[in-house]
Design an enzyme around this catalytic site. Structure first.
Site, PDB file in Angstrom:
ATOM      1  N   ASN A   1     -12.098 -22.700 -64.805  1.00 57.62           N
ATOM      2  CA  ASN A   1     -12.473 -21.634 -65.160  1.00 57.62           C
ATOM      3  C   ASN A   1     -11.170 -20.924 -66.344  1.00 57.62           C
ATOM      4  O   ASN A   1     -11.638 -20.527 -67.416  1.00 57.62           O
ATOM      5  CB  ASN A   1     -12.401 -20.433 -64.146  1.00 57.62           C
ATOM      6  CG  ASN A   1     -13.436 -20.719 -63.263  1.00 57.62           C
ATOM      7  OD1 ASN A   1     -14.154 -20.669 -63.762  1.00 57.62           O
ATOM      8  ND2 ASN A   1     -12.816 -20.555 -61.968  1.00 57.62           N
TER       9      ASN A   1
ATOM     10  N   HIS B   1      -2.139 -24.947 -58.123  1.00 61.11           N
ATOM     11  CA  HIS B   1      -2.746 -24.019 -59.669  1.00 61.11           C
ATOM     12  C   HIS B   1      -1.394 -24.196 -61.494  1.00 61.11           C
ATOM     13  O   HIS B   1      -2.471 -23.487 -62.187  1.00 61.11           O
ATOM     14  CB  HIS B   1      -3.602 -23.110 -58.961  1.00 61.11           C
ATOM     15  CG  HIS B   1      -5.489 -22.787 -59.894  1.00 61.11           C
ATOM     16  ND1 HIS B   1      -5.546 -23.746 -60.365  1.00 61.11           N
ATOM     17  CD2 HIS B   1      -5.742 -21.545 -60.112  1.00 61.11           C
ATOM     18  CE1 HIS B   1      -6.826 -22.948 -60.958  1.00 61.11           C
ATOM     19  NE2 HIS B   1      -6.984 -22.420 -60.721  1.00 61.11           N
TER      20      HIS B   1
ATOM     21  N   ASN C   1      -8.431 -17.372 -65.469  1.00 61.48           N
ATOM     22  CA  ASN C   1      -9.669 -17.194 -65.217  1.00 61.48           C
ATOM     23  C   ASN C   1     -10.025 -16.510 -66.923  1.00 61.48           C
ATOM     24  O   ASN C   1     -11.094 -16.921 -67.358  1.00 61.48           O
ATOM     25  CB  ASN C   1     -10.268 -16.258 -64.765  1.00 61.48           C
ATOM     26  CG  ASN C   1     -10.923 -16.858 -63.461  1.00 61.48           C
ATOM     27  OD1 ASN C   1      -9.987 -18.555 -63.071  1.00 61.48           O
ATOM     28  ND2 ASN C   1     -12.099 -16.592 -62.815  1.00 61.48           N
TER      29      ASN C   1
ATOM     30  N   ASP D   1      -4.003 -28.059 -63.917  1.00 64.79           N
ATOM     31  CA  ASP D   1      -4.296 -28.584 -62.818  1.00 64.79           C
ATOM     32  C   ASP D   1      -5.573 -29.118 -62.830  1.00 64.79           C
ATOM     33  O   ASP D   1      -6.482 -28.364 -63.168  1.00 64.79           O
ATOM     34  CB  ASP D   1      -3.846 -28.527 -61.978  1.00 64.79           C
ATOM     35  CG  ASP D   1      -4.803 -26.504 -62.152  1.00 64.79           C
ATOM     36  OD1 ASP D   1      -4.532 -25.950 -62.608  1.00 64.79           O
ATOM     37  OD2 ASP D   1      -5.839 -26.460 -60.845  1.00 64.79           O
TER      38      ASP D   1
END
Length: 246
Positions: free
Chosen positions: A165, A72, A119, A144
């Protein structure tokens, strides 16, 4: 589907293309044998009063050692590669992001790694764009992507969040403006029935990291081409030269 994940570490040691600071830059050559361009040939548009607005290169990830080198966080790692290659220090904290300023040729650039956690990335990016008055087409977000094969790149001029997100947050904080480029970095799909939320937090194997190093090098070349030659040439390089090696 994207959840939280982490910060990256600057640790790549592949040979980077030498670029003298005070002289015209040579962009790393692609399959079309891109020629060296004088810094004055930059595609970055002039701003008010002829002052050139900087390119803003944003890498998405999560802060903290527990997230370093996880899937991530490839956006953070991409920023680290650019910073190391261009001699830019990410030593300033501005608008909830680690920020570094420098140049490619005579084109000003800013590198940013939001420290808000994935997020809420838009909280930082929105403020950076607003404060520095950066045109949306000069804001490149790198992140990613589960839907791209591992270590593949895809450069697009605009689009939606695709379930990511971090991108969702950025679009929200740019008042639903989706017209900014993005560099998607493929991390592949989770094996078997593994939850994607767990998969994106997994570290890379040694073999995967070696393959990613080449991908990051190509991403660096893409950024240089974009800065000096414009988005279209960079997109052609990224989207049609996936199998080429330097």
């Amino acid at each position: 589907m994207r959840l939280l994940s982490g910060a990256s570490a600057s640790r790549l040691h592949f040979p980077l293309l030498p670029l003298a600071r005070a002289t015209p830059r040579c962009v790393a050559r692609s399959s079309s044998a891109l020629a060296c361009r004088a810094a004055s040939s930059s595609a970055a548009p002039a701003g008010d009063g002829g002052a050139r607005k900087p390119w803003l290169f944003v890498g998405l990830g999560n802060p903290g050692k527990m997230y370093q080198r996880t899937r991530h966080n490839v956006g953070f790692e991409m920023i680290d590669v650019i910073a190391e290659a261009e001699g830019i220090s990410l030593s300033s904290m501005q608008f909830k992001a680690m920020v570094g300023k420098g140049r490619i040729g005579d084109v000003p650039i800013m590198l940013a790694k939001p420290q808000t956690f994935m997020n809420a990335s838009g909280e930082s990016v929105g403020q950076l764009v607003s404060y520095f008055k950066i045109p949306p087409n000069q804001v490149l977000v790198m992140y990613d992507d589960l839907d791209l094969p591992f270590a593949k790149l895809r450069l697009l001029p605009k689009g939606g969040h695709g379930g990511h997100n971090g991108m969702r947050s950025i679009i929200n904080h740019l008042k639903q403006n989706r017209d900014f480029p993005r560099l998607r970095i493929g991390i592949g799909r989770p094996p078997g029935k593994m939850d994607p939320a767990n998969f994106v937090l997994r570290p890379f194997t040694k073999k995967e990291q070696e393959e990613l190093d080449f991908t990051f090098h190509r991403g660096l070349e893409a950024v240089r081409i974009m800065t000096l030659e414009g988005f279209n040439k960079s997109a052609t390089f990224v989207n049609t030269a996936q199998s080429l090696k330097c």
